[in-house]
Write an enzyme that holds these catalytic residues in place. Structure first.
Site, mmCIF file in Angstrom:
data_model
loop_
_atom_site.group_PDB
_atom_site.id
_atom_site.type_symbol
_atom_site.label_atom_id
_atom_site.label_comp_id
_atom_site.label_asym_id
_atom_site.label_seq_id
_atom_site.Cartn_x
_atom_site.Cartn_y
_atom_site.Cartn_z
ATOM 1 N N ASP A 1 7.955 -1.385 -16.135
ATOM 2 C CA ASP A 1 8.681 -1.063 -14.680
ATOM 3 C C ASP A 1 9.189 0.342 -14.651
ATOM 4 O O ASP A 1 9.657 1.064 -15.576
ATOM 5 C CB ASP A 1 9.842 -2.001 -14.338
ATOM 6 N N ASP B 1 5.870 4.498 -15.457
ATOM 7 C CA ASP B 1 5.018 4.448 -14.226
ATOM 8 C C ASP B 1 3.484 4.449 -14.397
ATOM 9 O O ASP B 1 3.005 4.970 -15.284
ATOM 10 C CB ASP B 1 5.458 5.682 -13.291
ATOM 11 N N SER C 1 -1.385 -10.781 -1.423
ATOM 12 C CA SER C 1 -0.557 -11.105 -0.288
ATOM 13 C C SER C 1 -1.339 -11.652 1.028
ATOM 14 O O SER C 1 -2.481 -11.385 1.342
ATOM 15 C CB SER C 1 -0.097 -9.519 0.249
ATOM 16 N N TYR D 1 0.138 -1.276 3.789
ATOM 17 C CA TYR D 1 0.457 -2.143 2.755
ATOM 18 C C TYR D 1 -0.562 -3.290 2.690
ATOM 19 O O TYR D 1 -1.036 -3.473 1.336
ATOM 20 C CB TYR D 1 1.635 -2.800 2.928
ATOM 21 N N LYS E 1 -3.881 -3.855 -0.607
ATOM 22 C CA LYS E 1 -3.788 -5.398 -1.225
ATOM 23 C C LYS E 1 -5.329 -5.872 -1.289
ATOM 24 O O LYS E 1 -5.924 -6.171 -2.110
ATOM 25 C CB LYS E 1 -2.863 -6.395 -0.678
ATOM 26 N N LEU F 1 13.336 -11.329 5.720
ATOM 27 C CA LEU F 1 14.227 -11.768 6.581
ATOM 28 C C LEU F 1 15.464 -12.436 5.809
ATOM 29 O O LEU F 1 16.794 -12.304 6.493
ATOM 30 C CB LEU F 1 13.470 -13.180 7.453
ATOM 31 N N ARG G 1 6.651 -18.539 10.151
ATOM 32 C CA ARG G 1 6.180 -18.148 8.758
ATOM 33 C C ARG G 1 6.052 -19.467 7.572
ATOM 34 O O ARG G 1 7.063 -20.350 7.873
ATOM 35 C CB ARG G 1 6.893 -16.921 8.035
#
Length: 347
Positions: free
Chosen positions: A31, A58, A124, A148, A152, A199, A230
Site C-alpha cells: 500500500d 506504489d 465496480s 473512475y 475499472k 453516504l 442503491r
C-alpha cells in the site's frame, strides 16, 4: 505461499486481509498509504493475533513491486489498489487513468514475469453506467459514465485480453455495489480523507458532530420517496466474497465477472431512517440539486455469485448502520494518527 493484497490498508482491503488471516491464509500487503493509514494494519494484526508482511509500495514503481515478488512466494493476488472518488476523477481524469491503469499494467506484467496467474480484481458496479434494467445482472450492457468507472471498465477489458492471450490465467472480476458498515469490533472501518465522498461516513460524521448536516442530492427521482436507491452491502460480507472468489481462481482457469450486492435497494432516506432507528441519533439533512450522472435506481442481481461462488450477503441494513456507528464512536476523528515509523517497528 502467500496471497498478495494490493491496497490492503484501505477500507475494503483491510477487512479482506482480516478475513483471510482468520481463514488461515498467509498474506503480504502492499500500500502507498495515499488514501489509507497504517493504523488499519496494526488493528488487523491485533484482531487476528497473526503476523504478516507489508511493504510501503506504489504500484507505479515497478522496481519496488518486483522486489516484493522476489522476496516472497506469491500464489495469487487480490488487487484493490487504486484511486476511487467519482467526483475527483471528473476533475482530474488524467491522474486517474495514469494511476489506476498503469498500476494494473505494472502489476500484471510483474505477475506474468513471476509465473503468478491467479487474480481477484476489485471492480465496480459503475461499469454498468445507466442500468438498462434492475436488478442488474452480469450480462447487462457496460458503459461507465465517469473516468473512475471507465478505468475499472478498461482494466476489465485489459484482463480479458490477458486471458485470451494466455488461457492459463484465472481471473475474477468483482463488481461491488455500495459497501458500508465496519468490523463489529469497531476497530476497523471507513476513514475517508476530508469530507466523505460516500453516504454512510457522511451520515456518521453528522451523527458524531463533525459535520452540521447531510446533503441529499435530489428528491425528485422516480423512487419510493424521490431519493436515489442503491444496493448497500456490509463490508464484511464483501470481504468474504473475496475469499470465495479466491478459492475459485485457485482451482480453475478462466475469467468471470460477479456482482457483489444484496439484491435489495434502499433509498437515501430509508438508509437515514434505519440509522436513526438503530442509533437513536437524529440526522439533519438538506435537499440540494442532483449530481450530474447520478442514476435513480441501481441494485444487483447476485444470483451468479451465489450459484458459482457459494456466496451470499447475510448482514442487513441495520447491521450495516450499527457497525458503522460503532466504528465512528470508537474513532470520532478516524484512525489515530500514530507515527508510521513507530507502527512499523511494532510489526
Amino acid at each position: 505461499m502467500a496471497i498478495l493484497i494490493t491496497g490492503g490498508a484501505g477500507y475494503i482491503g483491510s477487512h479482506t486481509a482480516l478475513e483471510l488471516l482468520q481463514a488461515g491464509q498467509d498474506i503480504v500487503i502492499v500500500d502507498n498509504f495515499s488514501n489509507s493509514k497504517i493504523t488499519s494494519l496494526y488493528e488487523v494484526r491485533n484482531l487476528t493475533e497473526r503476523e504478516f508482511k507489508f511493504y510501503e509500495v506504489d504500484l507505479l514503481n515497478r522496481g519496488d513491486l518486483e522486489a516484493v515478488f522476489q522476496e516472497n512466494q506469491i500464489d495469487a493476488v487480490i488487487h484493490f489498489a487504486g484511486l476511487k472518488a467519482v467526483g475527483e476523477s471528473v476533475s482530474i481524469p488524467l491522474f486517474y487513468y495514469q494511476n489506476n491503469i498503469t498500476a494494473t499494467l505494472n502489476l500484471c506484467d510483474v505477475m506474468k514475469k513471476n509465473g503468478v496467474k491467479k487474480l481477484v480484481f476489485s471492480s465496480s458496479a459503475t461499469v454498468y453506467g445507466i442500468p438498462e434494467r434492475n436488478p442488474i445482472t452480469e450480462e447487462c450492457l457496460l458503459g461507465a459514465m465517469n473516468p473512475y468507472g471507465r478505468t475499472k471498465l478498461m482494466i476489465e477489458e485489459i484482463l480479458r485480453d490477458i486471458y485470451i492471450s494466455d488461457p492459463s490465467w484465472s481471473i475474477s472480476l468483482l463488481r461491488y455495489f455500495n459497501p458500508i458498515g465496519a468490523h463489529e469490533s469497531g476497530r476497523l472501518g471507513e476513514d475517508p480523507n476530508g469530507i466523505p465522498n460516500n453516504l454512510m461516513p457522511y451520515i456518521t460524521q453528522v451523527a458524531i458532530g463533525k459535520l452540521q448536516e447531510l446533503q441529499i442530492f435530489g428528491n425528485d427521482y422516480p423512487t419510493v420517496d424521490g431519493t436515489g436507491v442503491r444496493d448497500y452491502i456490509h463490508v464484511v460480507d464483501l470481504a468474504l466474497g473475496h475469499l470465495r472468489a479466491l478459492g475459485q481462481v485457485m482451482e480453475t482457469t478462466g475469467i468471470e465477472a460477479y456482482n457483489l450486492g444484496t439484491g435489495k435497494g434502499y433509498s437515501v432516506l430509508e438508509l437515514i431512517y434505519a440509522f436513526e432507528k438503530v442509533t437513536g441519533v437524529h440526522i439533519p439533512y438538506k435537499i440540494v440539486d442532483r449530481r450530474p450522472g447520478d442514476v435513480a435506481v441501481c441494485y444487483a442481481d447476485p444470483t451468479k455469485a451465489r450459484v458459482e461462488l457459494g456466496w451470499k450477503a447475510v448482514k442487513g441494513i441495520e447491521d450495516m448502520c450499527r457497525d458503522a456507528w460503532m466504528w465512528q464512536q470508537m474513532n470520532p476523528n478516524g484512525y489515530k494518527l500514530t507515527e508510521k515509523k513507530e507502527l512499523i517497528k511494532k510489526f
